[in-house]
Design an enzyme around this catalytic site. Sequence first.
Site, mmCIF file in Angstrom:
data_model
loop_
_atom_site.group_PDB
_atom_site.id
_atom_site.type_symbol
_atom_site.label_atom_id
_atom_site.label_comp_id
_atom_site.label_asym_id
_atom_site.label_seq_id
_atom_site.Cartn_x
_atom_site.Cartn_y
_atom_site.Cartn_z
ATOM 1 N N ASP A 115 23.610 -9.889 -6.290
ATOM 2 C CA ASP A 115 22.667 -10.665 -5.475
ATOM 3 C C ASP A 115 23.198 -10.954 -4.073
ATOM 4 O O ASP A 115 23.253 -12.107 -3.634
ATOM 5 C CB ASP A 115 22.325 -11.988 -6.167
ATOM 6 C CG ASP A 115 21.904 -11.820 -7.611
ATOM 7 O OD1 ASP A 115 21.248 -10.812 -7.908
ATOM 8 O OD2 ASP A 115 22.239 -12.685 -8.437
ATOM 9 N N GLU A 128 10.923 -11.226 -7.690
ATOM 10 C CA GLU A 128 11.912 -12.265 -7.411
ATOM 11 C C GLU A 128 12.711 -11.883 -6.173
ATOM 12 O O GLU A 128 12.407 -10.911 -5.491
ATOM 13 C CB GLU A 128 12.837 -12.439 -8.628
ATOM 14 C CG GLU A 128 13.504 -11.155 -9.077
ATOM 15 C CD GLU A 128 14.201 -11.277 -10.421
ATOM 16 O OE1 GLU A 128 14.288 -12.391 -10.962
ATOM 17 O OE2 GLU A 128 14.671 -10.243 -10.934
#
Length: 506
Positions: free
Chosen positions: A16, A199
């Site tokens: 991420d 997301e």
Amino acid sequence: MTVAHHNPIIPGFSPDPSICLVDGIFYLVNSSFHLYPGLPIYMSNDLISWKHIGNAINRPSQLSLSRATTFVGLLDDGTELVATGGLYAPTIRHHNGITYIICTNVIHGTTDVLGDEHSEQFIIHTTDIRLGNWSDPIVFEFPGIDPSLLFDDDGRVYVQLCKTGPEFEIYNSEIDITTGARIVEPTLIWTGWKKGYTEGPHIYKKDGWYYLLCAEGGTFQYHMLSMARSRNIWGPYESYEMNPLYTASGTAQYVQNTGHGDLFQDQNRQWWVVMLGVRMKDGRSIMGRETFLTSVDWPYDGWPTIQPVTCDGNLEGNFKVEIQDSFAAPWVYLRDAKLDRYHMQDNRITLHADPVEITSADGSSTFVGQRQRRLEGTATVTVYKPQHSTSVRAGLALYKDEHRFLTIGYDFRLQQVVFNGLNQAKSFSQTEAQKVELQDFMSFKIDYTETSLQFSFWVNDAGWSDLATLDTAILTDLDFTGPVIGIFAIGRDVAVEFGDFEVDTV
């Protein structure tokens, strides 16, 4: 800017990624989940060589990771998901001399059931990233994950988040950046292109458009990047007709599961993207989710084109850590560690053993380690016989979470060298033991490659003896975390001394 970068740019447990440019220096942050200190910060001035310079969550008083536990449960298709709580998907941005990180702390409940959790969103800031004086968190509520920040031209500050639940959808809110207070309530702006696990949102303002970049498809084999844009930040957003913007799904590429990216410009206004991916070999991805870089072509008033992500194999030599004579970067502990149990002097580390087991989801086992950065290498340590040794176990571990680890150590009560392996997601458990009478010290070693793990010990000048050999597939799962190699001491307040601890030697 011509960059002969080597992928992965941040090897090992580094999912991420988010990145920003401050005074000619790139700063990148990753998720850290259950590890303390959290939110590792990396820097580079050329996108080639990177250093781990510190961590944004670096004081126990900032937040608690006590419920950053791990759930193992079945997905709808019958596969096992290993879901760890803690610090998810940070975004880093710089504005008016201040660097901000916005992030989610996923707090698991006590039922050990997937979905028993709630989320705290928070913002921290600093005026000097290198100094590492990050603020205490400003906490605000939103039932979701993956927050991002946009500082608009008119001074307004917006937060984009993924609202989780039966549907994963993207919401936008205006906030007061100094307090976290909402000025405009969260508003649905996009349901995604594929409408599945949408997301990781980031909004970029370019050429009069608000471009919304998202991850979709889940973080595993169907992972992708998609994009939409609007003239108004509140929408409506039109999907790019050539979505997905980027994916490795359905290809034979070595780097798979690519997604959750962040677009940025270098000092010469060239566009790039960092994203997570895994190095996949015959179903094995022992390093977990890592950070990769590739260039982007983004014409005026148009849509970006992301160049293929390539990988240079085991070339982690461009990645460095700033080694310090204390437990700072790159050392990590589990959840809310009792820091007074750890002492370092020269090349010796003393752990004061605690009875909390590595398998425990409650408390923090006495364990300290470093992220595995090399695909192939060796980890070693020497354990010295403690003065009071009747009720302690100590040794070397390759750890992913409380349900998945491999350890080799010495049980001073049983006078045995013991290997323990566990992966509850695969219903795997293995123990090997050998009676050994210890004199003054014993050494342990883990040799690792992309496909194999070998656990050995050395005692009484007898040379290395192998105790267990495993396939790395045993620790490859649908999971969020990566391997950490460290030392442990389990017992009742016995001081155990370790020497010459090394990870990733070749």
